[in-house]
Design an enzyme around this catalytic site. Structure first.
Site: not given
Ligand code: NDP
Length: 283
Positions: A23, A25, A70, A74, A138-139, A225, A247
């Site tokens: 991740s 994040s 994530t 979700k 989900g996206a 991405y 993305g």
């Protein structure tokens, strides 16, 4: 200990998912915190299947202030909230949690992240355009509301399993002109913008697409991405796309929205997108 003595401790945040080790994040939020002078600590927590409720409870109980959620949690997170934003309720998915006195508040920042990346970072107009959204997972569910709020002329959801596309189109039909179909039904249609929200790129695959799907001067966006263009973006380039976007900007923009919800300050995203892009290329 009283809050009086806690003022110089970092406020704790984390992302929960499975897998989570790759991740970006923690890096993104650390860059935001440095840029805005916020004293926060942000970690990545791997959660076992079935373990989300316990993990959220532990984090909240230990004084954590907020979470990102994530893949694949979700939807489960959406079920565990006391209150929801309108966009999370509509998406039936939560990617941002705020722990408040009144309880757990769930929001979904994915859609606003995508729309900001398209509009602000890439200068793409959505209003009045014909948009194709590939995928109905989900996206796709998370971005439909904010995309339709931009008032495209029409939005088509095309999915390998057509029933899921029909269901999503039904669910979001009140918000704009949206239709669901299977991938073969794309034959003979053309769009100004194609957004790939399938997981095909993750497996290095490309959904079967008719060669003239993109209008001349059209744009292509892959939510995935990486250091190299995805198979979908390579396809788009070969089939006349005027702009090809991945993305990473969406990832950073959705993170910025979470950060501002938590800290009440909006970080600048462009330098962070550039830094992560350079780090991805170098690694
Ligand atoms: P889901 O597993 O919920 O949904 C996957 C979707 O992809 C389904 O519609 C599925 O179709 C379709 N699909 C999978 N493989 C193929 C294939 N080979 N050919 C055609 N269709 C395929 O995944 P998510 O919606 O959570 O994620 C989708 C993508 O979006 C991922 O690449 C993810 O990394 C990216 N993402 C990026 C974000 C960002 O911030 N940049 C945020 C969220 C997601 P079917 O229904 O038929 O199985």
């Amino acid at each position: 200990m009283s809050d009086l003595f806690d003022f110089d401790r970092p406020a704790r945040y984390a992302v929960m998912g499975n897998p989570i080790q790759h991740s970006k994040s923690p890096r993104i939020h650390t860059l935001f915190a440095r840029q805005t002078g916020q004293n926060i600590e942000y970690s990545a927590i791997q959660v076992d299947p079935g373990g989300l409720e316990q993990a959220i409870g532990n984090f909240e109980g230990s004084g954590g202030k907020g979470l990102n959620i994530t893949v694949p949690f979700k939807r489960t997170a959406w079920e565990l909230m006391d209150r929801l934003s309108d966009r999370a309720r509509l998406a039936e998915a939560v990617n941002t949690i705020l722990f408040r006195k009144e309880g757990r508040y769930g929001d979904n920042t994915d859609g606003v992240g995508l729309v900001r990346d398209l509009r602000s970072n890439h200068g793409i107009t959505l209003e009045g355009r014909e948009i194709l959204l590939l995928g109905a997972g989900g996206a796709a569910r998370g971005v439909l509301g904010p995309l339709l709020a931009e008032r495209p002329a029409r939005l088509v959801i095309a999915n390998r399993t057509p029933d899921k596309a029909y269901d999503l189109a039904d669910r979001f039909g009140a918000l704009g002109t949206v239709r669901g179909c299977g991938l073969p039904a794309l034959e003979g249609q053309q769009f100004d913008l194609i957004i790939n929200a399938t997981a095909a790129s993750l497996a290095g695959e490309l959904p079967p697409l008719p060669p003239d799907l993109l209008k001349e001067g059209g744009s292509a966006y892959d939510m995935m991405y990486g250091a190299e263009p995805t198979p979908f973006l390579k396809w788009a380039r070969q089939h006349g796309a005027a702009s090809c976007m991945d993305g990473l900007g969406m990832l950073v923009e959705q993170a910025a929205e979470s950060f501002s919800l938590w800290r009440n300050v909006r970080p600048e995203t462009k330098p962070v997108i550039e830094t992560i892009r350079e780090e991805m290329k170098a690694s």
